[in-house]
Motif scaffolding. Structure first.
Motif, short mmCIF file in Angstrom:
data_model
loop_
_atom_site.label_atom_id
_atom_site.label_comp_id
_atom_site.label_asym_id
_atom_site.label_seq_id
_atom_site.Cartn_x
_atom_site.Cartn_y
_atom_site.Cartn_z
N ILE A 56 0.83 -1.20 0.00
CA ILE A 56 0.00 0.00 0.00
C ILE A 56 0.88 1.26 0.00
CG2 ILE A 56 -1.88 1.20 1.18
CD1 ILE A 56 -2.89 -1.44 0.72
N TYR A 57 1.93 1.24 0.82
CA TYR A 57 2.77 2.43 0.94
C TYR A 57 3.44 2.80 -0.38
CZ TYR A 57 2.39 2.55 6.05
OH TYR A 57 1.93 2.64 7.33
N GLU A 58 3.88 1.80 -1.14
CA GLU A 58 4.54 2.12 -2.42
C GLU A 58 3.52 2.65 -3.41
OE1 GLU A 58 7.61 0.03 -4.23
OE2 GLU A 58 8.51 -0.68 -2.37
N LEU A 59 2.32 2.07 -3.39
CA LEU A 59 1.27 2.62 -4.26
C LEU A 59 0.96 4.05 -3.83
CD1 LEU A 59 -1.16 -0.42 -4.64
CD2 LEU A 59 0.49 0.44 -6.28
N ASN A 60 1.00 4.26 -2.51
CA ASN A 60 0.75 5.59 -1.96
C ASN A 60 1.84 6.58 -2.42
OD1 ASN A 60 -0.82 7.29 -0.27
ND2 ASN A 60 0.79 7.16 1.29
N SER A 61 3.09 6.09 -2.46
CA SER A 61 4.19 6.91 -2.96
C SER A 61 3.95 7.31 -4.41
CB SER A 61 5.51 6.14 -2.88
OG SER A 61 6.09 6.29 -1.61
N ASN A 62 3.50 6.33 -5.20
CA ASN A 62 3.22 6.61 -6.61
C ASN A 62 2.10 7.63 -6.73
OD1 ASN A 62 5.09 4.68 -7.01
ND2 ASN A 62 3.72 3.13 -7.85
N PHE A 63 1.10 7.46 -5.88
CA PHE A 63 -0.03 8.39 -5.85
C PHE A 63 0.47 9.79 -5.54
CE2 PHE A 63 -3.52 10.29 -3.22
CZ PHE A 63 -4.38 10.55 -4.28
N ALA A 64 1.43 9.88 -4.57
CA ALA A 64 1.98 11.17 -4.20
C ALA A 64 2.72 11.80 -5.38
CB ALA A 64 2.90 11.03 -3.00
N SER A 65 3.41 10.96 -6.18
CA SER A 65 4.11 11.57 -7.33
C SER A 65 3.12 12.04 -8.39
CB SER A 65 5.16 10.62 -7.94
OG SER A 65 4.96 9.33 -7.59
N TRP A 66 2.00 11.37 -8.50
CA TRP A 66 0.96 11.89 -9.41
C TRP A 66 0.46 13.24 -8.92
CZ3 TRP A 66 -2.37 6.81 -9.74
CH2 TRP A 66 -1.70 5.89 -10.55
N LEU A 67 0.26 13.32 -7.61
CA LEU A 67 -0.20 14.60 -7.04
C LEU A 67 0.81 15.70 -7.34
CD1 LEU A 67 -1.60 13.64 -3.50
CD2 LEU A 67 -2.88 14.17 -5.58
N ARG A 68 2.09 15.36 -7.18
CA ARG A 68 3.14 16.34 -7.43
C ARG A 68 3.11 16.76 -8.89
NH1 ARG A 68 7.35 13.40 -6.56
NH2 ARG A 68 7.10 13.25 -4.32
N TRP A 69 2.92 15.75 -9.76
CA TRP A 69 2.85 16.01 -11.20
C TRP A 69 1.66 16.91 -11.53
CZ3 TRP A 69 -1.02 14.24 -14.64
CH2 TRP A 69 -0.72 14.40 -16.00
N ALA A 70 0.58 16.74 -10.76
CA ALA A 70 -0.61 17.56 -10.99
C ALA A 70 -0.49 18.93 -10.35
CB ALA A 70 -1.84 16.85 -10.45
N GLY A 71 0.67 19.18 -9.72
CA GLY A 71 0.89 20.51 -9.17
C GLY A 71 0.48 20.66 -7.72
N ILE A 72 0.11 19.54 -7.07
CA ILE A 72 -0.27 19.62 -5.66
C ILE A 72 0.97 19.33 -4.83
CG2 ILE A 72 -1.69 18.58 -3.85
CD1 ILE A 72 -3.64 17.84 -6.22
N ARG A 73 1.20 20.16 -3.83
CA ARG A 73 2.41 19.99 -3.03
C ARG A 73 2.29 18.80 -2.10
NH1 ARG A 73 4.47 25.09 -0.01
NH2 ARG A 73 5.44 23.43 1.16
#
Lengths: 344, 190
Positions: free
Chosen positions: A150-167
């Motif tokens: 779950i945590y690694e998927l969460n990390s990937n999710f966080a990089s999508w957020l970053r890519w979308a401009g969310i800090r």
């Protein structure tokens, strides 16, 4: 089959064994299998209770559906599901396979702390994981832990957020905090006389909570804690719980400090691109040979390396820092200055 | 060096702050009338052994084993319990077999072994509620008992009498047709 290239002596060609860079896929596969088993086992248990009660005709349509699906899964392997499916039970915190019991080292240590005594029949169930950790280091964290999935998927999710401009948070703390959490968990276990070390340990929580959700009809308090750690990882620090707070990770890191199987950098083919450092979930420094006891041999750095400059080695300690990669600019400049020094 | 001192102080103060409250939390018990699974050690020893892995519940064919949240104190979190009125224990003895720490001791599924080894509780009949004692022949608890004529016997009008051999499985309480139930299992936990 031993690959010739992992011998450090063979300096002829520095190519790592070609399968190493595919281990990351195998790792994801094992993570998925472990997680799928944690989901499947409670369903199989419910199916067992139905068969034990000979209750098919009394089931509601939804329950009948569950029964049919589980029967189709289990039928090829067992003749008497009510008894035979008892062979595999439990989760990664403690499980049994055909009578062979295997437990998390933290469970064993927590139980020692809680009872202030050594109960060997139980402690021996942690022997295989302890030995494997001494050889492979913190591999549990990268290869088996259902929370890692779950945590690694969460990390990937966080990089999508970053890519979308969310800090998203990317703060760094002292990695030694988790040893304090481990000590705190053991002290609290000893004071309370109950194995509380597992209460803040995500893999134990996940195993239990999946079971509660499916077979006991409701989530427990552990889910809230786990969701909190997911938020912490997104908002404060990438993989923050594993890096800085996990008591089990701390124990595994200590046990795996002198692990025999570790990753090393091949300076001759490294071009200093630093992709390995970026991809490392545990914020290690493969680029400068800094793996240390925290490395969980997840092989993400091997998989991403564009010049095949990372491989496995058998050594009880990391390579001393080898300096800049020989295919990088820094090394070339160094060589040039050395040449001019030698010429003058 | 400063950071290290800070961390040490942080950990030390956290321990100092948490220790007494944890001990207090762990000790607080609810008034809930629950049983531990068959063969479980005495309460304090049980808590010291149980690692909260959940395998006892996962192997229970009768799904009588539930798990505590915070309601019975922090020490009891994620430990197994049985509410006999909801679901009694059928004495299959699988939980003791699967328990890795022997917090639930392994007891053979055998008449003598169960009689001597299992002591979850003891059933008590409330004669003012029991139908048989009101002249309406019932006997359901006797028929539900896995140890009939040993743990429970019936007299005139199927009036139930519980003996000292009762192991406290709770099947009688589960089966009682009175509301509220006329037979209850009281845990023998210390």
């Amino acid at each position: 089959m031993a690959a010739p290239t992992i011998n450090e002596g063979a300096a002829v060609h520095h190519k790592p064994f070609f399968l190493w860079r595919h281990l990351n896929k195998l790792r994801w596969l094992t993570l998925i299998i472990v997680f799928a088993m944690l989901v499947l086992l409670p369903f199989l248990h419910i199916y067992q209770t139905y068969t034990a009660a000979h209750a098919y005709d009394l089931l509601s349509p939804g329950e009948k559906q569950l029964y049919d699906v589980m029967e189709s899964i289990a039928a090829p392997f067992v003749s008497d599901p009510a008894e035979d499916l008892d062979a595999v039970k439990g989760n990664t915190w403690s499980g049994s396979f055909w009578g062979f019991k295997i437990s998390d080292p933290l469970a064993a240590l927590g139980q020692v702390a809680a009872s202030l005594s050594l109960y060997w029949p139980f402690l021996l169930t942690a022997l295989v994981p302890v030995l494997a950790t001494i050889i492979f280091g913190r591999f549990f964290c990268g290869w088996i832990c259902p929370a890692t999935f779950i945590y690694e998927l969460n990390s990937n999710f966080a990089s999508w957020l970053r890519w979308a401009g969310i800090r998203v948070g990317n703060r760094r703390f002292d990695k030694r905090i988790k040893y304090g959490v481990l000590a705190l968990g053991l002290i609290l276990s000893a004071v309370s006389g109950s194995v509380l070390a597992g209460v803040v340990y995500p893999p134990a929580i996940i195993g239990r909570e999946i079971y509660y959700t499916i077979a006991q009809g409701g989530l427990g308090a552990g889910t809230i804690f786990f969701l909190g750690t997911l938020l912490f990882d997104i908002l404060v620090a990438r993989r923050g719980f594993c890096r800085y707070l996990c008591p089990g990770g701390a124990l595994y890191a200590l046990l795996g400090r002198y692990r025999l199987v570790r990753i090393r950098r091949i300076a001759e083919t490294c071009n200093d691109c630093a992709k390995c450092n970026v991809v490392c979930e545990f914020d290690l420094d493969p680029l400068r040979d800094g793996f240390g006891q925290e490395c969980n041999n997840c092989t993400a750095c091997i998989a991403i390396c564009p010049t095949d400059a990372l491989t496995f080695t058998i050594r009880p300690s990391d390579y001393p820092e080898q300096g800049p990669g020989h295919l990088g600019q820094l090394y070339r400049k160094q060589q040039a200055t050395e040449d001019t020094d030698a010429a003058s | 060096m400063e950071r290290r001192t800070f961390l040490q102080a942080l950990v030390a103060s956290a321990v100092a702050a948490a220790a007494p409250s944890t001990a207090a939390l762990a000790a607080s018990r609810s008034s809930l009338r629950y049983l531990r699974p068959p063969g479980a050690l005495q309460e304090q020893e049980f808590l010291e052994h149980c690692i909260h892995c959940g395998q006892c519940g996962e192997i229970c064919p009768n799904r009588c084993i539930n798990y505590f949240g915070m309601e019975n104190g922090l020490g009891s979190i994620d430990t197994p319990y049985i509410i006999p009125r909801e679901q009694g224990c059928i004495l299959c003895m699988k939980c003791g077999e699967v328990c890795p720490t022997d917090a639930i001791t392994e007891i053979e599924r055998d008449f003598e072994a169960i009689l001597s080894g299992v002591d979850m509780g003891h059933a008590r009949v409330d004669e003012s509620l029991c139908l048989s004692f009101q002249g309406k022949t019932c006997g359901v608890c006797y028929r539900a008992c896995p140890l009939p004529d040993v743990a429970i016997y019936v007299g005139r009008l199927e009036q139930p009498h519980v003996t000292d051999e009762c192991v406290g499985c709770g099947l009688c309480e589960r089966s009682c047709i009175q509301l509220p139930q006329a037979i209850r299992v009281f845990p023998t936990r210390a």
